[in-house]
Design a protein around this motif. Sequence first.
Motif, mmCIF file in Angstrom:
data_model
loop_
_atom_site.group_PDB
_atom_site.id
_atom_site.type_symbol
_atom_site.label_atom_id
_atom_site.label_comp_id
_atom_site.label_asym_id
_atom_site.label_seq_id
_atom_site.Cartn_x
_atom_site.Cartn_y
_atom_site.Cartn_z
ATOM 1 N N PRO A 115 0.849 -1.201 -0.114
ATOM 2 C CA PRO A 115 -0.057 0.010 -0.126
ATOM 3 C C PRO A 115 0.867 1.217 -0.107
ATOM 4 O O PRO A 115 0.220 2.134 -0.586
ATOM 5 C CB PRO A 115 -0.972 0.008 1.225
ATOM 6 C CG PRO A 115 -0.873 -1.507 1.468
ATOM 7 C CD PRO A 115 0.497 -2.207 1.042
ATOM 8 N N VAL A 166 4.121 -5.848 5.391
ATOM 9 C CA VAL A 166 3.879 -6.998 6.462
ATOM 10 C C VAL A 166 2.686 -7.323 6.937
ATOM 11 O O VAL A 166 2.322 -8.359 7.153
ATOM 12 C CB VAL A 166 5.058 -6.739 7.521
ATOM 13 C CG1 VAL A 166 5.068 -7.799 8.605
ATOM 14 C CG2 VAL A 166 6.515 -6.375 6.989
ATOM 15 N N ALA A 167 2.076 -6.247 7.358
ATOM 16 C CA ALA A 167 0.625 -6.299 8.070
ATOM 17 C C ALA A 167 -0.539 -6.901 6.996
ATOM 18 O O ALA A 167 -1.113 -7.953 7.406
ATOM 19 C CB ALA A 167 0.146 -4.973 8.268
ATOM 20 N N VAL A 168 -0.159 -6.747 5.645
ATOM 21 C CA VAL A 168 -1.158 -7.198 4.727
ATOM 22 C C VAL A 168 -0.704 -8.646 4.419
ATOM 23 O O VAL A 168 -1.555 -9.556 4.268
ATOM 24 C CB VAL A 168 -0.908 -6.507 3.267
ATOM 25 C CG1 VAL A 168 -1.619 -7.082 2.262
ATOM 26 C CG2 VAL A 168 -1.662 -4.975 3.370
ATOM 27 N N ASN A 184 9.286 -4.853 2.590
ATOM 28 C CA ASN A 184 9.198 -5.122 4.060
ATOM 29 C C ASN A 184 8.639 -3.887 4.973
ATOM 30 O O ASN A 184 8.941 -3.700 5.994
ATOM 31 C CB ASN A 184 10.716 -5.449 4.414
ATOM 32 C CG ASN A 184 10.871 -6.803 4.240
ATOM 33 O OD1 ASN A 184 10.341 -7.489 4.140
ATOM 34 N ND2 ASN A 184 12.152 -7.063 3.882
ATOM 35 N N ALA A 185 7.956 -2.847 4.147
ATOM 36 C CA ALA A 185 7.242 -2.020 4.793
ATOM 37 C C ALA A 185 6.247 -2.442 5.911
ATOM 38 O O ALA A 185 5.772 -3.524 5.601
ATOM 39 C CB ALA A 185 6.667 -0.791 3.699
ATOM 40 N N THR A 186 5.904 -1.587 6.926
ATOM 41 C CA THR A 186 5.023 -2.158 7.888
ATOM 42 C C THR A 186 3.670 -2.570 7.253
ATOM 43 O O THR A 186 3.255 -3.469 7.541
ATOM 44 C CB THR A 186 4.775 -0.920 9.075
ATOM 45 O OG1 THR A 186 5.711 -0.124 8.897
ATOM 46 C CG2 THR A 186 4.378 -1.784 10.349
ATOM 47 N N SER A 187 3.269 -1.504 6.184
ATOM 48 C CA SER A 187 1.996 -2.050 5.838
ATOM 49 C C SER A 187 1.911 -3.293 5.017
ATOM 50 O O SER A 187 0.972 -4.187 5.060
ATOM 51 C CB SER A 187 1.288 -0.756 5.129
ATOM 52 O OG SER A 187 2.150 -0.326 4.057
#
Lengths: 653, 179, 129
Positions: free
Chosen positions: C45, C61-63, C56-59
Amino acid sequence: MTLSWLGHATILFTLISLVLGALDLLVSLRRRSLAHSRWFAGGALLGILSSVGVMEFALVSHNFSLAYVAENNSRFTPLVYSITGMWSALEGSILLWSLLLIFCLVAVVIRYRREASDDVVRWATTIVFAVAAYFLGLMAGPADPFVATVGTTSSGAGPNALLQDNPLVAIHPPLLYLGFVGFTIPFAFAVAMLITGRVRDRWPLELRRWTVLSWGALTLGIVLGAWWSYQVLGWGGFWGWDPVENASLLPWLTGTAYIHSVIVQDRRGLFRVWNLSLALVTFALTILGTFFTRSGVLQSVHAFSSSSLGPLLMGFFVLTIGGGAALVTWRGDELRSPVGVDHPLSREGVFVANNIIFVGFAVVVLLGTAFPLLYEAINGGQVTVGTPYFATVAAPAAVVVLALMALAPAMSWRRSTWPVIWSRLRTSAWVAIATVFFLELAGVRHAVALAGYFLAIIAAGSALRTLSGLVRSARRKQRTPWSVLLGPTAGGMIVHLGVVILSVGIVSSTSFVTRGEVTLATGQSTVVAGQTLTFNGFAVVSDAVKNATELKVVVNRSQQLRPAITTFRGREGQTVGTPAIDSNFWRDVYVTFDAVGGKGSTSGAQVANNLPAGSVVLGVTVEPQLSWLWIGGIVIALGSAVTFFRRREVAPA
Amino acid sequence: MKRRAISLAGALGVLLVLSLGLFLGTRHVAPEASSLPSPLLGQVAPAISGSVLGARSTASLSNLRGHVVVLNFWASWCGPCAKEAPELSTFAWSQRAVNGAVVLGVLYNDSLDQATAFTQRYGSLYTSIIDKDGLIANKLGVISPPTTFVIDRHGVVRASFVGAVTAAQLSASVDAVTS
Amino acid sequence: MRIVASFRLWLAVTIVVLGLSFVATSQQSPVDQRTAYLESIIRCPACEGLSVAESNATSAVAVRHEIRQAVVAGSSDSVIITSLEARFGSSILLSPPTRGLGTILWLVPLAIVGLGVIILLRVARHNEK
């Protein structure tokens, strides 16, 4: 006399020299008199060198009276990045483009100075003058690099962080632009040939040599761009099918098609209309590429800020296509050759297939790139066309291209029979299937990758067979091998070998990549895809330009890597991740600093609150044979340089 | 016949390319992703809960059903968040006086220490919950802070703002939602 | 070297060897396969055109977590994709829709291949005369 005034004066002087140069040539064509191109080209060269001089002086001395310098440079920007700052934003990039274009103009004037009264030369030089005048016109108006700063600035914003942490910023843009700009010359000659009707004699060969020169520079420029992306963007990839990347690929694809089909024209006089059209289209695609990069209609990591240049650049593109089509229609009938392709199973047939694949793929890439805009206009929503689509279309195309590379050198002209082709490819074919078998025994079962290796080996074998054939024929005539190894045929085979190396690199690194995130406490080790990584603590590095928190990582207990999070000083204080790479012939280990544990630090790294302090999260990507891409690129560049040597005598094929 | 077919194909090709060129030349500049309206508008907001920053309790969106909720994603490292923090506090305080909208902050991808320092510096007068691993942000399609949602009494997302907001904007939006 | 000279023998060997590559030594579990596929077509995103598999951005990883949970829970691909589109918009998919306007993206490459085959066949037939 301010720098801004001086800059404007040099631009105006250059523009006037170019316009007058074009007009002078038109007058000389009409009146059948001598033109004075060398004076106007010389004047333009003087002008553009002065413009560049003013800009570089302002950048290197951090003179913020120019708005461009205030936005792309700062008091503590190092010398290298001050110099490269000239092309780090839109207006300056056009200055670089114009500089290279005027170099090309001067090259044309000097090279053909003894035939300056030849109409083809005159028309071609006029076109180059006109194109250069167009770009200077852009700088005189909407894309002015010498706008004066309003108000006062004590310290500039500095270049974008991603443009000052890798020295490739000094090589990739100039080389890439040289590739693009270089295609102006074949275009100019194609137009000149159509206008004068002189489409035979020596001009097709000249056109071909200029095309190969630009193509070589463009290939190297694109490969270096991929290498640069790989080193800084943080995901271990080298090509994102991004609109600007695709736009740079389009002229490369049609240029490759042209280089091959013009060999058929050389040999048998076929495809004249098609080849001239390809020369025109390739140049038009470089303008389309400029449009995508500078108009802002598509989002891209590589795009410059949007501007009003969009409609202007598109207007130029439309003019080129329309004008070119008109010329080809007018002269088309005179160019047709009485003979045709005899049989698809022949060298000509393979080149036809080559053209269909390369031009067809260019059409598909263009469609995919423009599709989000089409969708938005018709359906109103937003869609993305990304790697899944392009990779799905590119894979079969690449397989066919490798197969063609394997077959073509083994095929005869006019007509080949399968037993003959087989006798020439036999050895490579058996070596290829044996290699695949041994790879399978070793556990490799990825079908697409194995097919890729299989075809790559046969293609390499085919190229090596041709090269050894050249050496043998040289020995028979008691000449040194170098006399044949430096020539167009050998050069072409070396380029094919480079493509094979590059393809193997792409196949291995994308099919067998291992990606993961590992959490390590200080002193801890882990193994990813057979590579041992140890984390040894933090280090803080600070200098005038940046402040970085580095991680001390050791790969396989010997290679030291320092992935980091770097914050560049300047008004906006941009923070970027700086990846670290351990590269060797067999694999690349790509490490990024993803997050830090505990309550956080001043590094600017993402924080993983549930991890103990002093531990880090590393992104690790292991890609086999990734360095083969860069090796392949260099071999391709060497091969295209080799094609420039003229053979002392024409060797029988 | 063959010649005519080729000429026709060529003409068609040129026409297609020219139309594509004219089409592209008339496109407007691509909008920044952030200026597009959230696809969640008009939908019921997903369930959200988390531990409160600086306290041992938890808070959730479902507990606030019946109030208008202003959901604000922020982080200490985000410049515009610093700009809008005083505005949000002013707004939260004024709403508390009239028992109106409730402001709920969500801490996006930040260190607890720095977030706490941020709230102390800007005197945030509303609770914030911690978004562990970015899951809450993902549920709402938040890409970067500051992003603010206005949710009505029935839990339906009615407005979204990407970028710093002002107290005036929030008041106007909340009024529109309450009526 | 009659054996090596035979094309037919080589062709047979090639078919067998390449066919072997389809006999995979270890099968990926269906869950892993579906997760890997979905992760490669969903855009991260916060990024420009990277898939969540690559970033490896937080969003991202969360997705990825969310996709895995949904696949394990048994949701179908289209349900997962629709739920992501509901929050991030239709541009979250890296692959364009296959229905409606998107069909031209698949028709055009096929048309080009067809055209190529026709051209080569015409040359062959022209020569038969």
